[in-house]
Motif scaffolding. Structure first.
Motif, PDB file in Angstrom:
ATOM      1  N   ALA A   1      -1.042 -21.567  14.589  1.00 43.72           N
ATOM      2  CA  ALA A   1      -0.042 -21.736  15.341  1.00 43.72           C
ATOM      3  C   ALA A   1       0.758 -20.216  15.751  1.00 43.72           C
ATOM      4  CB  ALA A   1       1.285 -22.536  14.602  1.00 43.72           C
ATOM      5  N   VAL A   2       0.752 -19.339  14.824  1.00 39.81           N
ATOM      6  CA  VAL A   2       1.046 -18.065  15.008  1.00 39.81           C
ATOM      7  C   VAL A   2       0.245 -17.474  16.286  1.00 39.81           C
ATOM      8  CG1 VAL A   2       1.560 -15.562  14.447  1.00 39.81           C
ATOM      9  CG2 VAL A   2       2.151 -17.485  12.870  1.00 39.81           C
ATOM     10  N   ALA A   3      -1.284 -17.667  16.118  1.00 39.78           N
ATOM     11  CA  ALA A   3      -1.989 -17.183  16.977  1.00 39.78           C
ATOM     12  C   ALA A   3      -1.629 -17.649  18.520  1.00 39.78           C
ATOM     13  CB  ALA A   3      -3.311 -17.313  16.667  1.00 39.78           C
ATOM     14  N   LEU A   4      -1.517 -18.834  18.549  1.00 42.98           N
ATOM     15  CA  LEU A   4      -1.091 -19.590  19.839  1.00 42.98           C
ATOM     16  C   LEU A   4       0.049 -19.310  20.103  1.00 42.98           C
ATOM     17  CD1 LEU A   4      -2.572 -23.302  19.307  1.00 42.98           C
ATOM     18  CD2 LEU A   4      -3.352 -21.786  20.921  1.00 42.98           C
ATOM     19  N   ALA A   5       1.118 -19.026  19.475  1.00 41.31           N
ATOM     20  CA  ALA A   5       2.421 -18.221  20.007  1.00 41.31           C
ATOM     21  C   ALA A   5       2.265 -16.918  20.723  1.00 41.31           C
ATOM     22  CB  ALA A   5       3.383 -18.246  18.822  1.00 41.31           C
ATOM     23  N   GLY A   6       1.120 -16.060  20.401  1.00 34.29           N
ATOM     24  CA  GLY A   6       0.720 -15.041  21.026  1.00 34.29           C
ATOM     25  C   GLY A   6       1.776 -13.702  20.405  1.00 34.29           C
ATOM     26  N   VAL A   7       1.978 -13.836  19.155  1.00 35.33           N
ATOM     27  CA  VAL A   7       2.876 -12.974  18.462  1.00 35.33           C
ATOM     28  C   VAL A   7       1.981 -12.234  17.174  1.00 35.33           C
ATOM     29  CG1 VAL A   7       5.397 -13.921  19.080  1.00 35.33           C
ATOM     30  CG2 VAL A   7       3.925 -14.448  16.691  1.00 35.33           C
ATOM     31  N   ALA A   8       2.277 -11.023  16.974  1.00 35.76           N
ATOM     32  CA  ALA A   8       1.769 -10.425  15.688  1.00 35.76           C
ATOM     33  C   ALA A   8       2.383 -10.876  14.426  1.00 35.76           C
ATOM     34  CB  ALA A   8       1.823  -8.929  15.943  1.00 35.76           C
ATOM     35  N   PHE A   9       1.304 -10.883  13.740  1.00 32.13           N
ATOM     36  CA  PHE A   9       2.096 -11.095  11.990  1.00 32.13           C
ATOM     37  C   PHE A   9       2.797 -10.006  11.592  1.00 32.13           C
ATOM     38  CE2 PHE A   9      -1.510 -14.150  12.469  1.00 32.13           C
ATOM     39  CZ  PHE A   9      -1.338 -15.135  11.803  1.00 32.13           C
ATOM     40  N   ARG A  10       2.352  -8.721  11.851  1.00 38.58           N
ATOM     41  CA  ARG A  10       3.217  -7.606  11.371  1.00 38.58           C
ATOM     42  C   ARG A  10       2.753  -6.604  12.205  1.00 38.58           C
ATOM     43  NH1 ARG A  10       3.698  -7.895   6.576  1.00 38.58           N
ATOM     44  NH2 ARG A  10       2.936 -10.041   6.105  1.00 38.58           N
ATOM     45  N   ARG A  11       3.601  -5.287  11.997  1.00 34.67           N
ATOM     46  CA  ARG A  11       3.185  -4.115  12.558  1.00 34.67           C
ATOM     47  C   ARG A  11       2.649  -3.016  11.600  1.00 34.67           C
ATOM     48  NH1 ARG A  11       2.804  -4.567  18.168  1.00 34.67           N
ATOM     49  NH2 ARG A  11       4.179  -6.297  18.636  1.00 34.67           N
ATOM     50  N   SER A  12       1.420  -2.169  12.058  1.00 30.19           N
ATOM     51  CA  SER A  12       1.066  -1.145  11.572  1.00 30.19           C
ATOM     52  C   SER A  12       2.238  -0.065  11.205  1.00 30.19           C
ATOM     53  CB  SER A  12      -0.023  -0.729  11.925  1.00 30.19           C
ATOM     54  OG  SER A  12       0.273   0.072  13.082  1.00 30.19           O
ATOM     55  N   ARG A  13       2.045   0.883  10.466  1.00 29.44           N
ATOM     56  CA  ARG A  13       2.987   2.071  10.227  1.00 29.44           C
ATOM     57  C   ARG A  13       2.954   2.656  12.015  1.00 29.44           C
ATOM     58  NH1 ARG A  13       1.606   5.221   4.826  1.00 29.44           N
ATOM     59  NH2 ARG A  13       1.607   3.398   3.525  1.00 29.44           N
ATOM     60  N   ARG A  14       2.099   2.709  12.474  1.00 30.56           N
ATOM     61  CA  ARG A  14       2.139   3.198  13.940  1.00 30.56           C
ATOM     62  C   ARG A  14       2.561   2.454  14.879  1.00 30.56           C
ATOM     63  NH1 ARG A  14      -3.534   5.908  13.987  1.00 30.56           N
ATOM     64  NH2 ARG A  14      -4.208   3.913  13.698  1.00 30.56           N
ATOM     65  N   GLY A  15       3.020   0.924  14.523  1.00 31.49           N
ATOM     66  CA  GLY A  15       3.358   0.147  15.531  1.00 31.49           C
ATOM     67  C   GLY A  15       2.458  -0.750  16.126  1.00 31.49           C
ATOM     68  N   GLU A  16       1.429  -0.709  15.788  1.00 29.83           N
ATOM     69  CA  GLU A  16       0.170  -1.245  16.049  1.00 29.83           C
ATOM     70  C   GLU A  16       0.383  -2.911  15.648  1.00 29.83           C
ATOM     71  OE1 GLU A  16      -2.749   1.137  14.663  1.00 29.83           O
ATOM     72  OE2 GLU A  16      -3.228   1.836  16.779  1.00 29.83           O
ATOM     73  N   ALA A  17      -0.015  -4.050  16.703  1.00 29.28           N
ATOM     74  CA  ALA A  17      -0.244  -5.236  16.225  1.00 29.28           C
ATOM     75  C   ALA A  17      -1.011  -5.656  15.079  1.00 29.28           C
ATOM     76  CB  ALA A  17      -0.161  -6.085  17.357  1.00 29.28           C
ATOM     77  N   ARG A  18      -0.915  -6.491  14.092  1.00 30.78           N
ATOM     78  CA  ARG A  18      -1.817  -6.837  13.107  1.00 30.78           C
ATOM     79  C   ARG A  18      -1.863  -8.424  13.142  1.00 30.78           C
ATOM     80  NH1 ARG A  18      -3.037  -2.630   9.300  1.00 30.78           N
ATOM     81  NH2 ARG A  18      -4.278  -4.153   8.514  1.00 30.78           N
ATOM     82  N   ALA A  19      -3.003  -8.996  12.750  1.00 28.85           N
ATOM     83  CA  ALA A  19      -3.135 -10.157  12.756  1.00 28.85           C
ATOM     84  C   ALA A  19      -4.026 -10.864  11.414  1.00 28.85           C
ATOM     85  CB  ALA A  19      -4.274 -10.725  14.033  1.00 28.85           C
ATOM     86  N   ALA A  20      -3.958 -11.960  11.383  1.00 28.76           N
ATOM     87  CA  ALA A  20      -4.907 -12.655  10.191  1.00 28.76           C
ATOM     88  C   ALA A  20      -6.055 -12.068  10.290  1.00 28.76           C
ATOM     89  CB  ALA A  20      -4.759 -14.049  10.183  1.00 28.76           C
TER      90      ALA A  20
END
Length: 81
Positions: free
Chosen positions: A25-44
Motif C-alpha cells: 500500500a505504501v508503494a502504491l501511494a508513491g511515498v518513501a518509508f523514510r529518508r536517509s541522512r542526506r534526504g534520499e528516499a528509502r523503501a522496503a
C-alpha cells in the motif's frame, strides 16, 4: 484474490487487494518509508522482516514492520518520510 481493502497512507487513500501487505500500500501511494541522512528516499528492502527499512506507524502504534502486516480496511498508516 480477495476483495480490495482501503487504507490511508500519509493522508492518501490507497486501495490494495485483500491479503496485500501494508508495504504494498505504501508503494502504491508513491511515498518513501523514510529518508536517509542526506534526504534520499528509502523503501522496503528485504520484504521479509529482516532489514527494518519498512517501519511505519499503524493506527498510532510506531515501529510496525509494513512488510509483515496485512492491510485492513480503515487503517491509518504514516511513514517517517
Amino acid at each position: 484474490m480477495s476483495a480490495a481493502v482501503s487504507l490511508t497512507v500519509n493522508g492518501v487513500v490507497v486501495e490494495v487487494s485483500g491479503g496485500a501487505s501494508i508495504a504494498a500500500a505504501v508503494a502504491l501511494a508513491g511515498v518513501a518509508f523514510r529518508r536517509s541522512r542526506r534526504g534520499e528516499a528509502r523503501a522496503a528492502f528485504c520484504g521479509m522482516g529482516t532489514c527494518f527499512e519498512c517501519r511505519v506507524t499503524v493506527d498510532g502504534v510506531a515501529q510496525q514492520q509494513a512488510c509483515l502486516l496485512p492491510a485492513r480496511n480503515g487503517m491509518q498508516v504514516s511513514t517517517d518520510a
